[in-house]
Design an enzyme around this catalytic site. Structure first.
Site, PDB file in Angstrom:
ATOM      1  CG  ASP A 159       6.465  -1.567  -2.559  1.00 57.04           C
ATOM      2  OD1 ASP A 159       5.552  -2.239  -2.046  1.00 57.04           O
ATOM      3  OD2 ASP A 159       6.539  -1.359  -3.780  1.00 57.04           O
ATOM      4  CD  GLU A 188      13.767  -4.597  -4.945  1.00 58.05           C
ATOM      5  OE1 GLU A 188      13.226  -3.501  -4.746  1.00 58.05           O
ATOM      6  OE2 GLU A 188      13.120  -5.605  -5.269  1.00 58.05           O
ATOM      7  CE1 TYR A 244      10.399  -2.965  -1.065  1.00 53.50           C
ATOM      8  CE2 TYR A 244      12.363  -1.939  -1.991  1.00 53.50           C
ATOM      9  CZ  TYR A 244      11.259  -2.756  -2.121  1.00 53.50           C
ATOM     10  OH  TYR A 244      11.030  -3.382  -3.306  1.00 53.50           O
ATOM     11  CB  CYS A 270      -4.393  -2.762  -5.721  1.00 54.49           C
ATOM     12  SG  CYS A 270      -5.139  -2.095  -4.221  1.00 54.49           S
ATOM     13  CB  CYS A 319     -10.736  -5.878  -0.764  1.00 54.98           C
ATOM     14  SG  CYS A 319     -10.125  -4.179  -0.655  1.00 54.98           S
ATOM     15  CB  CYS A 325     -12.392  -3.500  -7.375  1.00 54.70           C
ATOM     16  SG  CYS A 325     -11.605  -2.180  -6.413  1.00 54.70           S
TER      17      CYS A 325
END
Length: 367
Positions: A158, A57, A140, A210, A226, A217
DNA sequence: AATCCGGGGCG
DNA sequence: CGCCCAGGATT
């Protein structure tokens, strides 16, 4: 209690169909990443090592998976546990971080490893609040380690999650103003039984489907939910503030070689490239150009090919000057702060940030 | 709330 | 070439 009220409570606790679809997709399409446990084990409920989750991370802060993977493997091979990392000399860790960027992360990484080893008996705190107190762990990272390593119900937000969520709910408020609303949506959808997988499913979706431009899509498992797709505005979200212009700066780095060794310096602990080994330079910064004053008197050769390097908030054209004599006193020049001599054949091991690694490569070609 | 902090990959 | 990225610390 009125029926409407009870129904409302039940409704709010109902599993989010969006989260359910995301998790289904994740179960079959999760990316294989060096810091993840294999799918078999993950489905058996095995959680990843908190040390590896934390390390990944921190490395992934503002840094792509492709850039991180090699560094992650090198770090975990060399320092398999937080105790091993805590016991390592700081200069070794900084040198190993060289090239990854944002070097305050490496300084905080060392401080955090030592805090965990010394103050927490080598165990990472297993709550968001506990993690948040450690150096280099912000909102985060605390949420992501809590969710992924300990399966705590933390809202992990994030840049991927911001994009996915802004599109799912057609949030047109520009960032960072939209963050509270995004965070609330993420928390509301959070599946209590699988917080870690949910976080990673959102990030995987943002990274592979995405995407910022040309989102897929047609392949998206949550396309039917969406709102931005319905409106035809998916690709324009999230709205980001305009960027500031990048100033152009100039500076000079100096190559002083004697008996097969080159003079390196260690930079100040804070600020640009803080704490890293470097070539001596003329004091350039984001604020001003370098003064082009050579660190020692003598004959210098200007190398025609300069290094062009782009930082986040300015661009730098770095000239390079090679010392040509007369023979100088090694001891005298070591008065430069943080100076040391480094064998040119082993320059790759010096841990130079990319800017100076580029300059060194050019200097070696021209010496 | 703004600003400072790297570097690489991609269209 | 501009944009983006599993952000945090400092002011």
């Amino acid at each position: 209690m009125p029926v409407e009220c009870r129904e409302k409570i039940v409704d709010e606790r109902a599993p989010s169909p969006i989260a359910a679809a995301l998790l289904d997709h994740y179960d079959t399409h999760a990316r294989t990443l060096a810091w993840r446990v294999p799918p078999q084990q993950r489905k058996a409920g095995v959680l990843p090592d908190p040390y590896r989750v934390w390390l990944s991370e921190v490395m992934l802060q503002q840094t792509t998976v492709a850039a991180v993977t090699g560094f992650f493997n090198a770090f975990t091979s060399r320092w398999p546990t937080v105790e091993a990392l805590a016991a390592a000399p700081a200069e070794d860790v900084l040198a190993a971080w060289a090239g990854l960027g944002y070097y305050a992360r490496a300084r905080n990484l060392i401080a955090c490893a030592r805090a965990v080893a010394l103050d927490h008996a080598g165990r990472f705190p297993d709550t968001e609040a506990g993690l948040r107190l450690l150096p280099g762990i912000g909102d985060y990272t605390a949420a992501s380690v809590a969710a992924i390593a300990f399966n705590r119900p933390a809202a992990v937000v994030d840049a991927n999650v911001e994009r996915v969520t802004a599109r799912l709910f057609a949030i047109e408020t520009p960032l960072p103003g939209a963050r509270p609303q995004i965070r609330q949506k993420v928390a509301h959808m959070l599946p209590p039984d699988r917080p870690g997988d949910y976080a990673q499913a959102m990030m995987d979706l943002g990274a592979t489907v995405c995407t910022p431009r040309n989102p897929s899509c047609l392949l998206c498992p949550v396309a039917e939910f969406c709102e931005a797709r319905v409106c035809g505005i998916a690709e324009s979200l999230p709205v980001k503030p305009p960027k500031k212009a990048r100033p152009q700066r100039t500076g000079t780095a100096y190559w002083i070689e004697l008996d097969g060794q080159v003079l390196l310096v260690q930079r100040e602990g804070k600020g640009m490239l803080g704490g890293m080994r470097a070539l001596p330079d003329d004091g350039w910064s984001a604020r001003r150009n370098g003064n082009a004053i050579e660190p020692v008197a003598g004959q210098w050769t200007q190398v025609g090919a300069a290094v062009a390097h782009v930082f986040t908030h300015f661009s730098l054209t770095l000239s390079l000057a090679l010392y040509r004599g007369p023979q100088i006193d090694k001891v005298a020049i070591e008065n430069l702060s943080g100076a040391c001599w480094w064998p040119v054949e082993r320059i790759e091991e010096a841990g130079l940030p990319t800017l100076f690694a580029k300059a060194a490569r050019i200097a070696i070609q021209h010496r």
